[in-house]
Motif scaffolding. Structure first.
Motif, PDB file in Angstrom:
ATOM      1  N   THR A 143      -0.015 -15.476   5.749  1.00  0.00           N
ATOM      2  CA  THR A 143      -1.379 -14.992   5.496  1.00  0.00           C
ATOM      3  C   THR A 143      -1.776 -13.888   6.476  1.00  0.00           C
ATOM      4  O   THR A 143      -2.958 -13.674   6.718  1.00  0.00           O
ATOM      5  CB  THR A 143      -2.400 -16.151   5.592  1.00  0.00           C
ATOM      6  N   LYS A 188       6.619 -17.269   6.153  1.00  0.00           N
ATOM      7  CA  LYS A 188       7.560 -17.050   5.060  1.00  0.00           C
ATOM      8  C   LYS A 188       6.770 -16.478   3.889  1.00  0.00           C
ATOM      9  O   LYS A 188       5.536 -16.501   3.889  1.00  0.00           O
ATOM     10  CB  LYS A 188       8.271 -18.348   4.673  1.00  0.00           C
ATOM     11  N   LYS A 189       7.475 -15.958   2.920  1.00  0.00           N
ATOM     12  CA  LYS A 189       6.837 -15.212   1.837  1.00  0.00           C
ATOM     13  C   LYS A 189       5.676 -15.959   1.205  1.00  0.00           C
ATOM     14  O   LYS A 189       4.589 -15.421   1.025  1.00  0.00           O
ATOM     15  CB  LYS A 189       7.891 -14.864   0.780  1.00  0.00           C
ATOM     16  N   GLU A 190       5.889 -17.243   0.874  1.00  0.00           N
ATOM     17  CA  GLU A 190       4.868 -17.977   0.139  1.00  0.00           C
ATOM     18  C   GLU A 190       3.783 -18.564   1.033  1.00  0.00           C
ATOM     19  O   GLU A 190       2.743 -18.999   0.544  1.00  0.00           O
ATOM     20  CB  GLU A 190       5.509 -19.105  -0.689  1.00  0.00           C
ATOM     21  N   GLY A 191       3.994 -18.570   2.351  1.00  0.00           N
ATOM     22  CA  GLY A 191       2.995 -19.164   3.232  1.00  0.00           C
ATOM     23  C   GLY A 191       2.301 -18.186   4.151  1.00  0.00           C
ATOM     24  O   GLY A 191       1.301 -18.522   4.791  1.00  0.00           O
ATOM     25  N   GLU A 217       8.534  -5.366  -0.569  1.00  0.00           N
ATOM     26  CA  GLU A 217       9.177  -6.654  -0.303  1.00  0.00           C
ATOM     27  C   GLU A 217      10.194  -6.581   0.831  1.00  0.00           C
ATOM     28  O   GLU A 217      10.227  -7.445   1.707  1.00  0.00           O
ATOM     29  CB  GLU A 217       9.844  -7.180  -1.567  1.00  0.00           C
TER      30      GLU A 217
END
Length: 218
Positions: A19, A14-17, A47
């Motif tokens: 890598t 997901k966006k924040e996790g 995005e």
């Protein structure tokens, strides 16, 4: 890989996790010709593109363990020099920056993927700093391993259906352009496997969703 281990990897997509360090790909037509290739630093994607490619990666990890998600061990001969396991280890170590290895990878897919239609090969590289967990399943800040892996998604590409639409340039209703649309992956893998929350270079997680235009011997 069991259900919890698959969910742990999928949860990070997901966006924040996320890598993912790099994503590469090759678009192949129905006669096995390579139409175009791509190679991108994943976190630099726009995005909208980021989310679309991330969604395709997540779908590789969607399904039922033992049904369409299978952990497969490498035969011993494939772990010897020149075998597929050794090749994938080299591809992983290159972090998808070795063009010669990528071309060989695309060759392997094209030779073994029995599909009558256009498709897109996508391969992602990731490195997950695996956090320690206590016996009662609490996550600690410390980690003792980095799980470095490849995720591959092979996606059918089909023409959109014909139909009417609003043509903005001419301000009228008419036949809309048909586009080639990338569908959800029907085949893919994760290598190495994430077994007991640790790297297992002797196995890979394989996804298989049968499509009507697959040959019977797939």
């Amino acid at each position: 890989m069991n259900k919890k281990e698959i969910a742990e990897i999928k949860k990070r997509l997901k966006k924040e996790g996320c890598t993912f360090t790099r994503m590469c790909g090759c678009y192949v037509d129905s006669t096995h010709n390579r139409i175009t290739r791509l190679g991108k630093t994943f976190l630099n994607l726009d995005e909208e593109e980021f989310y679309k490619y991330l969604e395709l990666a997540k779908k590789v990890l969607s399904g039922t363990v033992g049904n369409n998600l299978l952990e497969l061990d490498f035969p011993l001969e494939e772990e010897e020099q020149g075998g597929k396991q050794q090749f994938l280890l080299g591809l992983r170590e290159s972090k998808l920056k070795n063009e010669e290895l990528l071309e060989r990878f695309y060759d392997l897919v094209i030779e073994n993927y029995c599909f009558t239609g256009n498709y897109l090969i996508l391969i992602y590289h990731d490195a997950y700093d695996v956090p320690l967990k206590t016996k009662d399943n609490r996550t600690l800040d410390e980690s003792e391993e980095i799980y470095e892996y490849l995720l591959c998604a092979i996606c059918p590409v089909t023409l959109s259906k014909p139909g009417l639409g609003y043509l903005e340039d001419s301000n009228e209703i008419g036949l809309r352009m048909r586009d080639w649309i990338v569908g959800a992956p029907d085949t893919g893998f994760v290598f190495p496997a994430f077994t007991d929350r640790s790297t297992d270079i002797h196995a890979a997680l394989f996804i298989q969703r049968m499509q009507k235009n697959h040959q019977q011997n797939l």
